[in-house]
Scaffold this motif. Structure first.
Motif, PDB file in Angstrom:
ATOM      1  N   MET A   1      57.472  48.037  43.137  1.00  0.00           N
ATOM      2  CA  MET A   1      56.357  48.884  43.598  1.00  0.00           C
ATOM      3  C   MET A   1      55.973  48.507  45.032  1.00  0.00           C
ATOM      4  O   MET A   1      56.127  47.354  45.441  1.00  0.00           O
ATOM      5  CB  MET A   1      55.127  48.707  42.682  1.00  0.00           C
ATOM      6  CG  MET A   1      55.388  49.095  41.226  1.00  0.00           C
ATOM      7  SD  MET A   1      55.748  50.841  41.072  1.00  0.00           S
ATOM      8  CE  MET A   1      55.936  50.979  39.296  1.00  0.00           C
ATOM      9  N   THR A   2      55.375  49.442  45.752  1.00  0.00           N
ATOM     10  CA  THR A   2      54.927  49.187  47.122  1.00  0.00           C
ATOM     11  C   THR A   2      53.444  48.975  47.153  1.00  0.00           C
ATOM     12  O   THR A   2      52.719  49.378  46.267  1.00  0.00           O
ATOM     13  CB  THR A   2      55.281  50.366  48.033  1.00  0.00           C
ATOM     14  OG1 THR A   2      54.629  51.519  47.524  1.00  0.00           O
ATOM     15  CG2 THR A   2      56.773  50.597  48.084  1.00  0.00           C
ATOM     16  N   ARG A   3      52.966  48.313  48.191  1.00  0.00           N
ATOM     17  CA  ARG A   3      51.536  48.085  48.360  1.00  0.00           C
ATOM     18  C   ARG A   3      51.063  49.008  49.471  1.00  0.00           C
ATOM     19  O   ARG A   3      51.533  48.933  50.601  1.00  0.00           O
ATOM     20  CB  ARG A   3      51.273  46.625  48.726  1.00  0.00           C
ATOM     21  CG  ARG A   3      49.793  46.298  48.764  1.00  0.00           C
ATOM     22  CD  ARG A   3      49.550  44.828  49.061  1.00  0.00           C
ATOM     23  NE  ARG A   3      49.862  44.506  50.455  1.00  0.00           N
ATOM     24  CZ  ARG A   3      50.303  43.336  50.880  1.00  0.00           C
ATOM     25  NH1 ARG A   3      50.526  42.364  50.028  1.00  0.00           N
ATOM     26  NH2 ARG A   3      50.535  43.120  52.166  1.00  0.00           N
ATOM     27  N   THR A   4      50.095  49.878  49.158  1.00  0.00           N
ATOM     28  CA  THR A   4      49.635  50.903  50.110  1.00  0.00           C
ATOM     29  C   THR A   4      48.402  50.435  50.842  1.00  0.00           C
ATOM     30  O   THR A   4      47.423  50.045  50.226  1.00  0.00           O
ATOM     31  CB  THR A   4      49.289  52.212  49.359  1.00  0.00           C
ATOM     32  OG1 THR A   4      50.470  52.660  48.697  1.00  0.00           O
ATOM     33  CG2 THR A   4      48.808  53.278  50.333  1.00  0.00           C
ATOM     34  N   ARG A   5      48.450  50.462  52.130  1.00  0.00           N
ATOM     35  CA  ARG A   5      47.244  50.253  52.934  1.00  0.00           C
ATOM     36  C   ARG A   5      46.626  51.595  53.220  1.00  0.00           C
ATOM     37  O   ARG A   5      47.320  52.549  53.574  1.00  0.00           O
ATOM     38  CB  ARG A   5      47.569  49.551  54.240  1.00  0.00           C
ATOM     39  CG  ARG A   5      47.978  48.089  54.064  1.00  0.00           C
ATOM     40  CD  ARG A   5      48.227  47.443  55.385  1.00  0.00           C
ATOM     41  NE  ARG A   5      48.699  46.087  55.216  1.00  0.00           N
ATOM     42  CZ  ARG A   5      49.279  45.387  56.187  1.00  0.00           C
ATOM     43  NH1 ARG A   5      49.461  45.932  57.371  1.00  0.00           N
ATOM     44  NH2 ARG A   5      49.678  44.150  55.973  1.00  0.00           N
ATOM     45  N   ILE A   6      45.336  51.677  53.150  1.00  0.00           N
ATOM     46  CA  ILE A   6      44.650  52.960  53.333  1.00  0.00           C
ATOM     47  C   ILE A   6      44.402  53.183  54.805  1.00  0.00           C
ATOM     48  O   ILE A   6      43.735  52.372  55.464  1.00  0.00           O
ATOM     49  CB  ILE A   6      43.333  52.963  52.558  1.00  0.00           C
ATOM     50  CG1 ILE A   6      43.651  52.692  51.087  1.00  0.00           C
ATOM     51  CG2 ILE A   6      42.605  54.270  52.721  1.00  0.00           C
ATOM     52  CD1 ILE A   6      42.426  52.536  50.245  1.00  0.00           C
TER      53      ILE A   6
ATOM     54  N   ASN B   1      43.885  50.304  35.145  1.00  0.00           N
ATOM     55  CA  ASN B   1      44.599  49.205  35.823  1.00  0.00           C
ATOM     56  C   ASN B   1      43.861  48.626  37.016  1.00  0.00           C
ATOM     57  O   ASN B   1      44.269  47.583  37.528  1.00  0.00           O
ATOM     58  CB  ASN B   1      46.010  49.633  36.267  1.00  0.00           C
ATOM     59  CG  ASN B   1      46.918  49.928  35.094  1.00  0.00           C
ATOM     60  OD1 ASN B   1      46.545  49.717  33.942  1.00  0.00           O
ATOM     61  ND2 ASN B   1      48.109  50.416  35.384  1.00  0.00           N
ATOM     62  N   LEU B   2      42.794  49.261  37.520  1.00  0.00           N
ATOM     63  CA  LEU B   2      42.092  48.725  38.691  1.00  0.00           C
ATOM     64  C   LEU B   2      40.893  47.917  38.226  1.00  0.00           C
ATOM     65  O   LEU B   2      40.038  48.427  37.495  1.00  0.00           O
ATOM     66  CB  LEU B   2      41.649  49.857  39.624  1.00  0.00           C
ATOM     67  CG  LEU B   2      42.780  50.739  40.180  1.00  0.00           C
ATOM     68  CD1 LEU B   2      42.241  51.683  41.239  1.00  0.00           C
ATOM     69  CD2 LEU B   2      43.928  49.904  40.731  1.00  0.00           C
ATOM     70  N   THR B   3      40.787  46.646  38.649  1.00  0.00           N
ATOM     71  CA  THR B   3      39.760  45.742  38.131  1.00  0.00           C
ATOM     72  C   THR B   3      38.661  45.473  39.157  1.00  0.00           C
ATOM     73  O   THR B   3      37.677  46.190  39.193  1.00  0.00           O
ATOM     74  CB  THR B   3      40.399  44.426  37.660  1.00  0.00           C
ATOM     75  OG1 THR B   3      41.146  43.851  38.757  1.00  0.00           O
ATOM     76  CG2 THR B   3      41.316  44.658  36.477  1.00  0.00           C
ATOM     77  N   PHE B   4      38.844  44.476  40.024  1.00  0.00           N
ATOM     78  CA  PHE B   4      37.771  44.050  40.913  1.00  0.00           C
ATOM     79  C   PHE B   4      38.267  43.952  42.358  1.00  0.00           C
ATOM     80  O   PHE B   4      39.445  43.730  42.626  1.00  0.00           O
ATOM     81  CB  PHE B   4      37.211  42.684  40.487  1.00  0.00           C
ATOM     82  CG  PHE B   4      36.689  42.651  39.093  1.00  0.00           C
ATOM     83  CD1 PHE B   4      35.449  43.189  38.788  1.00  0.00           C
ATOM     84  CD2 PHE B   4      37.441  42.100  38.068  1.00  0.00           C
ATOM     85  CE1 PHE B   4      34.963  43.168  37.501  1.00  0.00           C
ATOM     86  CE2 PHE B   4      36.966  42.073  36.781  1.00  0.00           C
ATOM     87  CZ  PHE B   4      35.721  42.613  36.484  1.00  0.00           C
TER      88      PHE B   4
ATOM     89  N   ASN C   1      47.713  51.245  40.531  1.00  0.00           N
ATOM     90  CA  ASN C   1      47.123  52.383  39.848  1.00  0.00           C
ATOM     91  C   ASN C   1      48.103  53.042  38.894  1.00  0.00           C
ATOM     92  O   ASN C   1      49.290  53.180  39.185  1.00  0.00           O
ATOM     93  CB  ASN C   1      46.590  53.417  40.854  1.00  0.00           C
ATOM     94  CG  ASN C   1      47.645  53.852  41.860  1.00  0.00           C
ATOM     95  OD1 ASN C   1      48.286  53.022  42.479  1.00  0.00           O
ATOM     96  ND2 ASN C   1      47.813  55.163  42.019  1.00  0.00           N
ATOM     97  N   ALA C   2      47.561  53.502  37.724  1.00  0.00           N
ATOM     98  CA  ALA C   2      48.385  54.179  36.726  1.00  0.00           C
ATOM     99  C   ALA C   2      48.550  55.655  37.066  1.00  0.00           C
ATOM    100  O   ALA C   2      49.607  56.240  36.846  1.00  0.00           O
ATOM    101  CB  ALA C   2      47.768  54.026  35.344  1.00  0.00           C
TER     102      ALA C   2
ATOM    103  N   GLY D   1      51.377  53.426  40.919  1.00  0.00           N
ATOM    104  CA  GLY D   1      52.150  52.223  41.180  1.00  0.00           C
ATOM    105  C   GLY D   1      51.880  51.566  42.500  1.00  0.00           C
ATOM    106  O   GLY D   1      52.603  50.656  42.891  1.00  0.00           O
ATOM    107  N   ASN D   2      50.862  51.989  43.228  1.00  0.00           N
ATOM    108  CA  ASN D   2      50.529  51.382  44.514  1.00  0.00           C
ATOM    109  C   ASN D   2      49.349  50.428  44.369  1.00  0.00           C
ATOM    110  O   ASN D   2      48.610  50.452  43.384  1.00  0.00           O
ATOM    111  CB  ASN D   2      50.211  52.463  45.543  1.00  0.00           C
ATOM    112  CG  ASN D   2      51.475  53.115  46.089  1.00  0.00           C
ATOM    113  OD1 ASN D   2      52.148  52.579  46.947  1.00  0.00           O
ATOM    114  ND2 ASN D   2      51.800  54.291  45.541  1.00  0.00           N
ATOM    115  N   SER D   3      49.158  49.586  45.383  1.00  0.00           N
ATOM    116  CA  SER D   3      48.056  48.633  45.385  1.00  0.00           C
ATOM    117  C   SER D   3      47.114  48.949  46.536  1.00  0.00           C
ATOM    118  O   SER D   3      47.431  49.753  47.423  1.00  0.00           O
ATOM    119  CB  SER D   3      48.583  47.204  45.500  1.00  0.00           C
ATOM    120  OG  SER D   3      49.375  47.068  46.664  1.00  0.00           O
TER     121      SER D   3
END
Length: 703
Positions: free
Chosen positions: A1-6, A589-592, A624-625, A659-661
């Motif tokens: 999975m990739t990590r997305t910066r906004i 899937n998103l916590t804190f 994210n789901a 699947g992104n962060s």
């Protein structure tokens, strides 16, 4: 999975440029009731009971827990004391002591707490910035003891009871009380004088050598101060020969048949014994709603005539009873006499806002109130009609609003008139409210009307630009309602070349679309954020906190209305249909929102960098789901400040694939200040909006 910066908005190059954030140190934990310090010469804290006793995990307190703090510092003085109370991982109360109250031995009184087990944490800071901490566990016992048995001479005595005994006659009081944690102390008072005290059970002779009433109060108190009380009266009489008690009599003077209207004439006879005068005679009147009047009709004469204005009472049964106290303090009462009254008085209609003669502008709430008088009635139908009439007497527009009950005998209807609309000139208008009712004892329908004159002073010009950034519509036809929970927030963008006075958020309930379980409170929930300057601004309303305030926004369908107003009175309104649902599951899937900081030891600033991300630590990033819309909210004390409602910059990603962060990435600080980054995310499958507030990072110049 990739990590997305906004990504940031066009007006910024990147969120990574801004810079700085508080690295709040963690205070080391202390032992229960004792204290530890951080660094050489740190202050020490010791927590004991208010009486100075050592605490244990089973220490019980009342709802208002009291403790004694012993503070010491070997190389300086304690300058600050902060405390918090936790139940599990939840902070239920917190505060700090004023500097003037900090002494070597200091009292700490906590706010009232419900029953349960808690942990008290106390942190002391000395004049060198060193800290010491103490922790204590305690249990709040909020359960009052029970008076399981109160008897006099073997007969149960209830609250407010009145007993008769002779002077010097034995009257044995027996009391039993129980408690969940201790054997309670039972105290008996005659008036304010303590006459007996025992623990668990009590036996006492209420014998009295003085004639007259004595008011006894029994108080049971447990070990932590919870108490329960019961009061009763014993009337002590002399043993000498006594006269008979009064025998009051009531007579109706009206000659017409029931139901009576207007004036009801009553003749009251005290019926006292020969040679005895009347101390007080009271005609008690109880209306059809159960409201009792014992003060209007009184006399000290043996015979009196009372004229009752029945129009002051609701139609229906009117109960009359005569009470007499004679000069020897003997009491008597007549039988209850019930009569029927009917006056057919219609309800009162009033325009309560805007008031008559008021100046109005823009969207104006019109509230109409209906108050029941004597006669019960029904609305035909439960709809209020509002006509807005110009100075010529012509009806400009007509609006309707549902009539809803707000209290017993009270109804209201509320609607909004936008005096900025093109059909309204800056001139005087008459508001005419009307509704149809049918009285219970009538077959015809009556029309109720009320008017109020207002002066329109709206100014139509260029309003501020306004956009709702989140929540957003998440279906192609904008039919589905975004979901707001206790974790949600609303983000808007507003701009104007003139001073923007404020941005206002409202939850407006529409009776036509409300849920069956929704009562549709007629008061819109309003929250204002003042701005007071020109430019482009982002503002965040923390609705997750606001919806549980007053007025309470219950679960259901609402119109989310955002209004931006400038100093000239120009207003721009944006509306969106939303649903408030506290039970809705959060974003999968998103916590804190967590924060990692680093310090390279060589930079002039400390810490050197920070990364805010949604995850579980280490860092471990959540993914994210479902597809989501995400906002990154940057806060800086050197710009708009670090309060939730005033981000300096906003980055928007309109659709993040599953699947992104979510992370800011490593931000290198280039100036001192306070910084933080929060995330606002909407699930594009469920519509749920969640706010992930970030921790504050304090960046300072290295010494």
């Amino acid at each position: 999975m990739t990590r997305t910066r906004i990504p940031a908005l066009a007006l910024t190059t990147t969120l990574l440029l801004a810079a700085c954030g508080p690295n709040v140190p963690t205070t080391p934990g202390g032992t229960t009731g004792g204290g530890t310090g951080t660094g050489s010469g740190a202050p020490t804290v010791n927590i004991t009971s208010a009486a100075g006793s050592t605490l244990s995990g089973t220490t019980l307190t009342g709802p208002v827990a009291q403790f004694r703090l012993s503070l010491a510092d070997q190389d300086g003085s304690v300058t600050g004391v902060k405390w918090d109370v936790k139940q599990g991982n939840t902070t239920v109360a917190q505060g700090s002591l004023p500097a003037a109250d900090i002494k070597a031995v200091t009292a700490l009184n906590l706010p009232s707490l419900p029953a349960g087990t808690y942990t008290l944490n106390v942190t002391a800071t000395d004049n060198s910035g060193k800290t010491g901490t103490a922790t204590a566990q305690f249990t709040v016992d909020a359960q009052r003891p029970a008076l399981t048995s109160v008897k006099v001479d073997g007969t149960t005595v209830n609250e407010g009871a009145s007993l008769d005994r002779l002077v010097n006659q034995s009257a044995i009081l027996t009391v039993t009380s129980t408690d969940n944690t201790s054997n309670p102390v039972i105290s008996v008072y005659n008036g304010t004088t303590l006459v007996a005290r025992d623990q668990g059970t009590l036996t006492f002779d209420l014998r009295n050598n003085t004639a007259g009433p004595a008011i006894y109060t029994i108080v049971s108190t447990d070990a932590v101060g919870n108490s329960v009380s019961q009061t009763f009266t014993v009337n002590y009489a002399q043993t000498n020969t006594e006269t008979a008690a009064p025998v009051p009599v009531l007579l109706i003077n009206n000659t017409d048949a029931e139901p009576y209207s207007n004036v009801l004439s009553i003749t009251a006879s005290a019926g006292v014994a020969p040679g005895v005068s009347v101390k007080q005679m009271i005609l008690q009147v109880t209306d059809a709603k159960g409201i009792v009047d014992t003060s209007t009709f009184t006399s000290t004469a043996e015979n009196a005539t009372f004229n009752i204005d029945t129009t002051k009472y609701p139609d229906g049964a009117l109960k009359l009873q005569l009470f007499v106290v004679d000069s020897t303090d003997k009491r008597g009462q007549s039988a209850v006499k019930t009569v029927q009254i009917a006056n057919s008085v219609a309800p009162t209609i009033t325009i309560v806002s805007p008031t008559n003669g008021a100046n109005v502008s823009g969207p104006t709430e019109v509230k109409v109130q209906f108050r029941q008088n004597n006669t019960a009635f029904t609305f035909q139908p439960a709809t209020m009609t509002l006509d807005i009439i110009d100075s010529r007497g012509a009806v400009v527009t007509t609006q309707t609003a549902p009539i809803v009950a707000t209290n017993q005998g009270l109804w209201e209807a509320t609607t909004t008139v936008d005096f900025n609309a093109t059909q309204y000139l800056n001139a005087g208008y008459t508001l005419r409210a009307s509704a149809n009712v049918k009285l219970t004892n009538e077959t015809i329908t009556r029309n109720l009307t009320a008017t109020s004159v207002v002066n329109n002073q709206s100014s139509v010009g260029e309003a501020p630009a306004l956009n709702i950034l989140l929540p957003s519509f998440y279906d192609p036809h904008a039919k589905l309602r975004p979901v707001l929970t206790r974790k949600s927030a609303v983000a808007v963008q507003v701009s104007d070349s003139d001073n923007i006075r404020q941005v206002q958020l409202q939850f407006v309930c529409d009776a036509a679309t409300k849920l069956p379980t929704q009562s549709c409170n007629t008061d819109a929930y309003n929250y204002n954020i003042p701005i007071g300057k020109a430019g482009l601004f982002y503002r965040v309303f923390n609705t997750g906190i606001l919806i549980d305030g007053q007025p309470f926004v219950e679960d259901g369908n609402y119109v989310l209305r955002v209004t931006a107003t400038d100093d000239a009175g120009h207003a721009n309104i944006k509306e969106m249909n939303v649903v408030v649902d506290r039970s809705k599951a959060g974003i999968a899937n998103l916590t804190f929102n967590r924060t990692d900081t680093t310090d390279n030891g060589t930079s002039k600033l400390t810490p050197t960098t920070a990364n805010w991300y949604i995850g579980t630590g280490a860092p471990i990033y959540d993914k994210n789901a479902n597809a989501v819309r995400a906002l990154s909210l940057w806060y800086s004390s050197n710009s708009e400040g670090i309060a939730d409602q005033s981000p300096s910059l906003v980055g928007i990603n309109p659709e993040v694939a599953p699947g992104n962060s979510f992370a800011t990435g490593t931000i290198a600080f280039n100036e001192a200040g306070s910084f933080r980054n929060s995330f606002l995310v909407q699930d594009l499958t469920t519509g749920v909006v969640e706010f992930y507030p970030g921790a504050q990072v304090l960046v300072t110049t290295r010494q």
